[in-house]
Scaffold this motif. Structure first.
Motif, short mmCIF file in Angstrom:
data_model
loop_
_atom_site.label_atom_id
_atom_site.label_comp_id
_atom_site.label_asym_id
_atom_site.label_seq_id
_atom_site.Cartn_x
_atom_site.Cartn_y
_atom_site.Cartn_z
N LEU A 157 3.56 -18.12 -3.15
CA LEU A 157 3.44 -17.28 -4.33
C LEU A 157 2.00 -16.83 -4.53
CD1 LEU A 157 5.77 -19.14 -6.86
CD2 LEU A 157 6.27 -17.06 -5.56
N ARG A 158 1.05 -17.74 -4.31
CA ARG A 158 -0.35 -17.36 -4.44
C ARG A 158 -0.75 -16.36 -3.35
NH1 ARG A 158 -2.06 -16.34 -7.68
NH2 ARG A 158 -4.20 -16.51 -6.97
N SER A 159 -0.18 -16.50 -2.17
CA SER A 159 -0.49 -15.57 -1.10
C SER A 159 -0.01 -14.16 -1.46
CB SER A 159 0.17 -16.04 0.21
OG SER A 159 -0.31 -15.32 1.32
N PHE A 160 1.18 -14.06 -2.04
CA PHE A 160 1.65 -12.74 -2.51
C PHE A 160 0.70 -12.18 -3.55
CE2 PHE A 160 6.07 -13.69 -0.94
CZ PHE A 160 6.26 -12.49 -0.25
N ASP A 161 0.20 -13.02 -4.43
CA ASP A 161 -0.70 -12.54 -5.48
C ASP A 161 -1.96 -11.92 -4.89
OD1 ASP A 161 -1.18 -12.30 -8.33
OD2 ASP A 161 -2.76 -13.78 -8.06
N TYR A 162 -2.42 -12.45 -3.76
CA TYR A 162 -3.63 -11.92 -3.15
C TYR A 162 -3.43 -10.51 -2.60
CZ TYR A 162 -7.34 -15.37 -3.37
OH TYR A 162 -8.37 -16.15 -3.80
N VAL A 163 -2.18 -10.11 -2.39
CA VAL A 163 -1.94 -8.75 -1.92
C VAL A 163 -2.52 -7.74 -2.92
CG1 VAL A 163 -0.15 -7.04 -1.43
CG2 VAL A 163 0.08 -9.39 -0.57
N SER A 164 -2.38 -8.03 -4.21
CA SER A 164 -2.87 -7.08 -5.22
C SER A 164 -4.37 -6.89 -5.14
CB SER A 164 -2.48 -7.56 -6.62
OG SER A 164 -3.09 -8.80 -6.92
N GLY A 165 -5.10 -7.93 -4.74
CA GLY A 165 -6.55 -7.80 -4.61
C GLY A 165 -6.99 -7.18 -3.32
N ALA A 166 -6.12 -7.23 -2.31
CA ALA A 166 -6.50 -6.72 -0.99
C ALA A 166 -6.10 -5.26 -0.78
CB ALA A 166 -5.87 -7.58 0.10
N VAL A 167 -5.17 -4.76 -1.59
CA VAL A 167 -4.70 -3.38 -1.41
C VAL A 167 -5.62 -2.45 -2.19
CG1 VAL A 167 -2.84 -1.76 -1.91
CG2 VAL A 167 -2.32 -4.02 -1.01
N ASP A 181 -5.89 0.53 -4.10
CA ASP A 181 -4.95 1.41 -4.80
C ASP A 181 -5.51 1.70 -6.18
OD1 ASP A 181 -2.57 2.10 -6.52
OD2 ASP A 181 -1.59 1.98 -4.56
N ASP A 182 -5.50 2.96 -6.55
CA ASP A 182 -6.03 3.32 -7.86
C ASP A 182 -5.12 2.86 -9.00
OD1 ASP A 182 -8.24 4.53 -6.74
OD2 ASP A 182 -7.28 6.50 -6.61
N ALA A 202 -1.54 -1.24 -11.77
CA ALA A 202 -0.28 -1.66 -12.37
C ALA A 202 0.86 -1.54 -11.37
CB ALA A 202 0.02 -0.81 -13.61
N SER A 203 0.83 -0.52 -10.52
CA SER A 203 1.88 -0.34 -9.52
C SER A 203 1.88 -1.49 -8.51
CB SER A 203 1.68 1.00 -8.81
OG SER A 203 2.60 1.14 -7.75
N VAL A 204 0.70 -1.85 -8.03
CA VAL A 204 0.62 -2.94 -7.06
C VAL A 204 1.00 -4.25 -7.73
CG1 VAL A 204 -0.91 -4.20 -5.51
CG2 VAL A 204 -1.12 -1.72 -5.72
N ARG A 205 0.59 -4.45 -8.98
CA ARG A 205 0.93 -5.67 -9.69
C ARG A 205 2.45 -5.80 -9.83
NH1 ARG A 205 -0.20 -10.36 -9.51
NH2 ARG A 205 0.99 -11.51 -11.03
N ALA A 206 3.11 -4.70 -10.13
CA ALA A 206 4.57 -4.72 -10.23
C ALA A 206 5.21 -5.07 -8.89
CB ALA A 206 5.08 -3.37 -10.73
N TRP A 207 4.61 -4.55 -7.81
CA TRP A 207 5.12 -4.87 -6.46
C TRP A 207 5.02 -6.38 -6.21
CZ3 TRP A 207 3.63 -7.35 -2.12
CH2 TRP A 207 4.30 -7.06 -0.93
N VAL A 208 3.88 -6.97 -6.57
CA VAL A 208 3.67 -8.41 -6.36
C VAL A 208 4.68 -9.22 -7.15
CG1 VAL A 208 2.09 -10.32 -6.78
CG2 VAL A 208 1.24 -8.20 -5.77
N ALA A 234 0.83 -1.21 0.00
CA ALA A 234 0.00 0.00 0.00
C ALA A 234 0.85 1.26 0.00
CB ALA A 234 -0.93 -0.01 1.21
N ALA A 235 2.01 1.18 0.66
CA ALA A 235 2.90 2.34 0.74
C ALA A 235 3.88 2.40 -0.43
CB ALA A 235 3.67 2.31 2.05
N GLY A 236 3.88 1.36 -1.27
CA GLY A 236 4.82 1.31 -2.38
C GLY A 236 6.26 1.08 -1.95
N GLU A 237 6.45 0.45 -0.80
CA GLU A 237 7.80 0.21 -0.28
C GLU A 237 8.42 -1.02 -0.95
OE1 GLU A 237 7.35 -0.29 3.89
OE2 GLU A 237 6.80 1.81 4.28
#
Length: 444
Positions: A359-369, A371-372, A375-381, A229-232
């Motif tokens: 790996l699937r758990s990391f993928d769920y981060v994109s759906g739970a964050v 964020d407008d 693409a940014s969150v997908r790149a983070w994942v 969420a913070a883009g860290e």
């Protein structure tokens, strides 16, 4: 005891740990171990489902009006009631003693024994502690014991569903901790029971397991969500997590037997994938266009190189990992999938299953964050997944990490399972596994 069974038949289906929702229980008492201060430790068999499930239900008899509403089971006569003992100090004091000091109740054939696992007096838990039930748990009941004075806190998991044999949560974590692993909590003690089944077979099994409790820490799911969420940048943390998971697999392969997979082993795994896909195609219409591509991924994995089968975590995701200042990433809950038979959870398995789960758990981060910029969150994942795999492979080696085709199949199977789960429970989230399936089994 008949009145208590009637009350339990009403009370148990309302508990989160009861595994057969939607059916009326058919209960019999398998074991009844009287305790001090008006308590009983019961093993109750529910034959409303086959195979029957045995539950552990500690109860106490108390004065009416003296127990918390959520703990009330039913009337016990003469102005008294039956209550869930996990909220009763008399029972929790006994439980703490069993796992930190030891003790026996009953006989070797019909009773249980507490086994303290701490051998160094300098590491011994405090002689007394105050208990609190951990809220939110699904399949078991955990109690946090905070010391009255100096000492470290302890968390004790009371297994609600009881099976013959040592629970893998006890077996694997105790072995890893005894081997000096810092990526699991220190083992404190366990409770093991012996009883006779209704068929007259003497058995024994795990009733409780206590380990070190880390105060004020967050799990990896929350840490990852906040970072995304913070883009860290999370690459270094994900790399370290991959190394910890690989270290777990390496240690388990050293401490428990491994088996080279034969055709029957491969067929069993592939068959499970295909059965799950059949269920998904019946329940998730959006999967239909991907069916042949999914089967092609499974077929490629069936003929790819497989690593030796070994003991694994069995239900690994970011919520099963703690972020600790003292030990770094700490892995928890080696019980495996609670709904799988204990015999299956004790067998050697493919370690790649755990990798795919993470790996699937990391993928769920994109759906739970929220964020407008998707693409940014997908790149983070993607960066986190790649760093995790890199950390894993550097520690486990190429052979231990498994073939890419095999990993893709396990990821895909997990996503297919998620599509079924989300369709049944959270339809708004089904897009997460469907998007993953589109990436793992793309249409031509």
């Amino acid at each position: 005891m008949g009145d208590l069974l009637e009350s339990l038949a009403f009370w148990m289906p309302r508990q989160r740990w009861y595994g057969t929702k939607g059916r009326d229980p058919r209960l019999t008492v398998v074991a009844d171990w009287p305790l001090d201060a008006g308590g009983h430790l019961l093993l109750v068999r529910d034959e409303a489902v086959q195979p029957a499930i045995v539950y552990q239900v500690p109860v106490v008899r108390r004065t009416e009006g003296s127990v918390p509403p959520g703990s009330l089971i039913g009337p016990a006569g003469e102005g008294q009631v039956w209550a869930d003992a996990t909220t009763d100090p008399a029972f929790t004091d006994l439980l703490y003693t069993w796992v930190t000091v030891g003790g026996e109740v009953g006989t070797a054939q019909d009773g249980f024994i507490g086994i303290a696992l701490v051998t160094d007096p300098a590491d011994a838990p405090a002689p007394r502690a105050t208990a609190r039930v951990l809220s939110g748990e699904q399949s078991n009941t955990s109690l946090i014991f905070r010391p009255e004075g100096e000492g470290r806190p302890v968390i004790c998991k009371l297994f609600r569903q009881v099976n013959p044999g040592v629970n893998p949560d006890v077996e694997l974590q105790s072995a890893l901790a005894a081997g000096g692993a810092a990526f699991v909590p220190a083992a404190i003690g366990e409770v093991r029971g012996s009883w006779v089944t209704p068929e007259g077979v003497p058995v024994s099994g795990s009733l409780a397991f206590a380990q070190e409790f880390f105060e004020g820490v967050e799990d990896a799911w929350r840490v990852a969500l906040d970072a995304a969420a913070a883009g860290e940048d999370f690459a270094a943390r994900a790399h370290a997590l991959g190394a910890s998971v690989a270290g777990m697999h390496v240690a388990l392969a050293q401490q428990f037997p491994t088996v080279e997979p034969d055709q029957a082993d491969r067929a069993a795994v592939v068959g499970a994938w295909e059965r799950r896909l059949a269920i998904a195609l019946a329940e998730v219409p959006a999967l239909a266009p991907y069916a042949e591509r999914i089967r092609a991924v499974y077929a490629a994995a069936a003929t790819a190189p497989w690593p030796a089968l070994q003991r694994v975590h069995g239900d690994l995701h970011l919520g099963q990992v703690l972020d600790t200042a003292s030990n770094g990433w700490v892995l928890l809950d080696f019980e495996g999938e609670p709904l799988r038979p204990i015999s299956e959870r004790l067998r050697p398995d493919v370690a790649v299953r755990d990798v795919a789960g993470m790996l699937r758990s990391f993928d769920y981060v994109s759906g739970a964050v929220a964020d407008d910029d998707g693409a940014s969150v997908r790149a983070w994942v993607i960066a986190a997944q790649q760093a995790f795999l890199s950390g894993y492979r550097e520690t486990a080696g190429v052979a231990g990490a498994g073939d890419d085709a095999l990993l893709a199949a396990f990821e895909l199977d997990k996503a297919v399972y998620e599509a079924i789960y989300e369709t049944r429970n959270r339809p708004n989230w089904v897009g997460i596994p469907l998007a993953a399936i589109g990436r793992l089994a793309p249409l031509d």
